[in-house]
Design a protein around this motif. Structure first.
Motif, short mmCIF file in Angstrom:
data_model
loop_
_atom_site.label_atom_id
_atom_site.label_comp_id
_atom_site.label_asym_id
_atom_site.label_seq_id
_atom_site.Cartn_x
_atom_site.Cartn_y
_atom_site.Cartn_z
N GLU A 74 -28.60 18.35 -39.30
CA GLU A 74 -29.27 17.06 -39.09
C GLU A 74 -29.21 16.65 -37.62
OE1 GLU A 74 -29.06 12.37 -40.51
OE2 GLU A 74 -27.84 13.89 -41.53
N GLY A 75 -28.05 16.81 -36.99
CA GLY A 75 -27.91 16.40 -35.60
C GLY A 75 -28.81 17.19 -34.67
N TYR A 76 -28.92 18.49 -34.90
CA TYR A 76 -29.75 19.36 -34.07
C TYR A 76 -31.22 18.99 -34.24
CZ TYR A 76 -31.27 23.90 -32.08
OH TYR A 76 -31.85 24.90 -31.31
N ALA A 77 -31.66 18.83 -35.50
CA ALA A 77 -33.05 18.46 -35.76
C ALA A 77 -33.39 17.12 -35.13
CB ALA A 77 -33.30 18.43 -37.26
N ARG A 78 -32.48 16.18 -35.25
CA ARG A 78 -32.73 14.84 -34.70
C ARG A 78 -32.83 14.90 -33.17
NH1 ARG A 78 -32.43 10.23 -37.14
NH2 ARG A 78 -31.32 11.17 -38.92
N ALA A 79 -31.98 15.71 -32.54
CA ALA A 79 -32.02 15.83 -31.08
C ALA A 79 -33.34 16.44 -30.61
CB ALA A 79 -30.84 16.67 -30.60
N ILE A 80 -33.83 17.43 -31.33
CA ILE A 80 -35.11 18.05 -30.97
C ILE A 80 -36.25 17.05 -31.06
CG2 ILE A 80 -36.85 19.74 -31.72
CD1 ILE A 80 -34.51 21.51 -32.61
N LEU A 81 -36.31 16.35 -32.18
CA LEU A 81 -37.41 15.42 -32.42
C LEU A 81 -37.36 14.20 -31.53
CD1 LEU A 81 -37.41 15.71 -36.30
CD2 LEU A 81 -39.22 16.50 -34.79
N SER A 82 -36.18 13.87 -31.03
CA SER A 82 -36.02 12.67 -30.19
C SER A 82 -36.26 12.95 -28.72
CB SER A 82 -34.61 12.08 -30.39
OG SER A 82 -34.38 11.75 -31.74
N THR A 83 -36.49 14.21 -28.36
CA THR A 83 -36.64 14.58 -26.95
C THR A 83 -38.10 14.51 -26.53
OG1 THR A 83 -34.71 16.05 -27.06
CG2 THR A 83 -36.28 16.42 -25.27
N GLY A 84 -38.35 13.94 -25.36
CA GLY A 84 -39.69 13.98 -24.78
C GLY A 84 -40.64 12.91 -25.24
N GLY A 85 -40.25 12.11 -26.21
CA GLY A 85 -41.12 11.05 -26.68
C GLY A 85 -42.35 11.51 -27.43
N LEU A 86 -42.35 12.77 -27.91
CA LEU A 86 -43.52 13.30 -28.61
C LEU A 86 -43.61 12.80 -30.05
CD1 LEU A 86 -43.43 16.98 -27.30
CD2 LEU A 86 -44.78 15.05 -26.44
N ASP A 120 -25.81 16.75 -27.63
CA ASP A 120 -24.55 16.86 -26.89
C ASP A 120 -23.75 18.07 -27.37
OD1 ASP A 120 -23.42 16.11 -29.33
OD2 ASP A 120 -23.17 14.02 -28.71
N ARG A 121 -22.57 18.26 -26.83
CA ARG A 121 -21.75 19.43 -27.16
C ARG A 121 -21.36 19.44 -28.63
NH1 ARG A 121 -20.25 21.96 -22.50
NH2 ARG A 121 -18.67 23.17 -23.61
N ALA A 122 -21.12 18.27 -29.19
CA ALA A 122 -20.74 18.20 -30.61
C ALA A 122 -21.88 18.68 -31.50
CB ALA A 122 -20.33 16.77 -30.97
N VAL A 123 -23.11 18.34 -31.13
CA VAL A 123 -24.28 18.80 -31.89
C VAL A 123 -24.35 20.32 -31.86
CG1 VAL A 123 -26.81 18.90 -31.90
CG2 VAL A 123 -25.65 16.70 -31.65
N MET A 124 -24.17 20.91 -30.69
CA MET A 124 -24.25 22.37 -30.58
C MET A 124 -23.09 23.04 -31.31
SD MET A 124 -27.00 23.28 -29.15
CE MET A 124 -26.58 25.02 -28.97
N GLY A 152 -21.50 21.93 -33.92
CA GLY A 152 -21.78 21.81 -35.35
C GLY A 152 -22.89 22.74 -35.79
N GLN A 153 -23.94 22.87 -34.97
CA GLN A 153 -25.05 23.74 -35.32
C GLN A 153 -24.63 25.21 -35.39
OE1 GLN A 153 -28.74 23.33 -36.10
NE2 GLN A 153 -27.81 25.23 -36.82
N LEU A 154 -23.85 25.65 -34.41
CA LEU A 154 -23.45 27.06 -34.41
C LEU A 154 -22.45 27.35 -35.53
CD1 LEU A 154 -25.06 27.08 -31.81
CD2 LEU A 154 -23.26 28.47 -30.77
N ALA A 155 -21.58 26.41 -35.84
CA ALA A 155 -20.67 26.60 -36.97
C ALA A 155 -21.45 26.71 -38.27
CB ALA A 155 -19.67 25.44 -37.04
N HIS A 156 -22.46 25.87 -38.42
CA HIS A 156 -23.31 25.92 -39.61
C HIS A 156 -24.06 27.24 -39.68
CE1 HIS A 156 -26.03 24.58 -42.77
NE2 HIS A 156 -27.05 24.91 -42.00
N LEU A 157 -24.60 27.67 -38.55
CA LEU A 157 -25.37 28.91 -38.50
C LEU A 157 -24.51 30.10 -38.91
CD1 LEU A 157 -28.26 29.77 -37.69
CD2 LEU A 157 -27.37 30.21 -35.39
N ALA A 158 -23.29 30.16 -38.38
CA ALA A 158 -22.39 31.27 -38.73
C ALA A 158 -22.00 31.22 -40.20
CB ALA A 158 -21.14 31.20 -37.85
#
Length: 247
Positions: free
Chosen positions: A92-104, A147-151, A153-159
């Motif tokens: 969720e954190g990774y997806a939210r960070a992507i969608l919140s970037t750039g104002g798109l 942020d670092r916590a998002v990354m 968490g994402q890599l732990a989930h991926l593994a």
């Protein structure tokens, strides 16, 4: 149909269904199978969401919905992403960070699209989940998203997900030379009847690919990118190694 110069019979022939089936779409308002909806929309040169709005009243991006429906029916999915973690594997954190970037994406829409993306992931937890093979480039593990916590968490989930029996995550190491996959991301899907489709993404919208020659061409590209990727176990080790750099 009239605008496209099609009859029930001609449309049925072009999308490979019985004319009686096509007639039911008009007389009783029945909604075709997702793959058939895509085929009909191509023949009539209209958006599938315009022809059958009910299945598309969802919270994700309108142009993505045809693929999201097909994805739910797939028996296998092969995804190559050179820049991002595939949507089915995002936190969720990774997806939210992507969608919140750039104002798109409007801030008011971010929550809804994130929720829809997480709902899609339920396909991997059902009783008969699709076989998912995801190939990513190593840069995906090292480029900060949020942020670092998002990354971390994402890599732990991926593994963790990569340990599931029906999921493979393979990484193309950074030292690999240029390869054909770097031309852009794509996903190949196989449906229960054996039909194969693909999905392409770009800066504006996505495209469902049904032409057999185009799907076959992407299949050859898939063979190329998997040839560059590390084996599954080594890929998981690399993901865990990089995860420690984010903690």
């Amino acid at each position: 149909m009239a605008e496209a110069g099609e009859t029930v019979e001609s449309l049925a022939e072009k999308v490979c269904v019985d004319p009686k089936t096509a007639a039911r779409w008009l007389s009783s308002g029945r909604i075709p199978h997702p793959r058939t909806r895509v085929a009909v929309a191509e023949v009539l040169r209209r958006d599938a969401a315009d022809l059958w709005p009910e299945p598309f009243r969802r919270r994700d991006l309108p142009w993505f919905r045809p693929w999201a429906e097909l994805e739910q029916d797939a028996t296998s999915l092969r995804s190559y992403q050179p820049l991002l973690v595939p949507g089915l594997l995002q936190t969720e954190g990774y997806a939210r960070a992507i969608l919140s970037t750039g104002g798109l994406v409007a801030p008011s829409d971010v929550d809804q699209i994130v929720a829809s993306r997480l709902e899609r992931q339920a396909v991997l937890c059902r009783d008969a989940p699709p076989q998912l093979v995801a190939v990513i480039d190593e840069v995906v593990l090292r480029r900060p998203v949020g942020d670092r916590a998002v990354m971390a968490g994402q890599l732990a989930h991926l593994a963790g997900v990569a340990e599931w029996e029906h999921v493979q995550v393979r990484v193309i190491p950074a030292e690999s030379p240029w390869h054909t996959g770097l031309a852009g991301p794509f996903v190949l899907g196989r449906l229960p009847d054996g039909a194969e489709l693909a999905y392409l993404d770009n800066q504006l919208r996505g495209q469902v690919v049904t032409d057999p020659l185009d799907v076959a061409s992407l299949g050859r590209r898939w063979e190329s990118v998997t040839g560059e990727a590390l084996p599954q176990r080594r890929s998981i080790e690399l993901i865990r190694e990089v995860a420690t750099t984010w903690t």
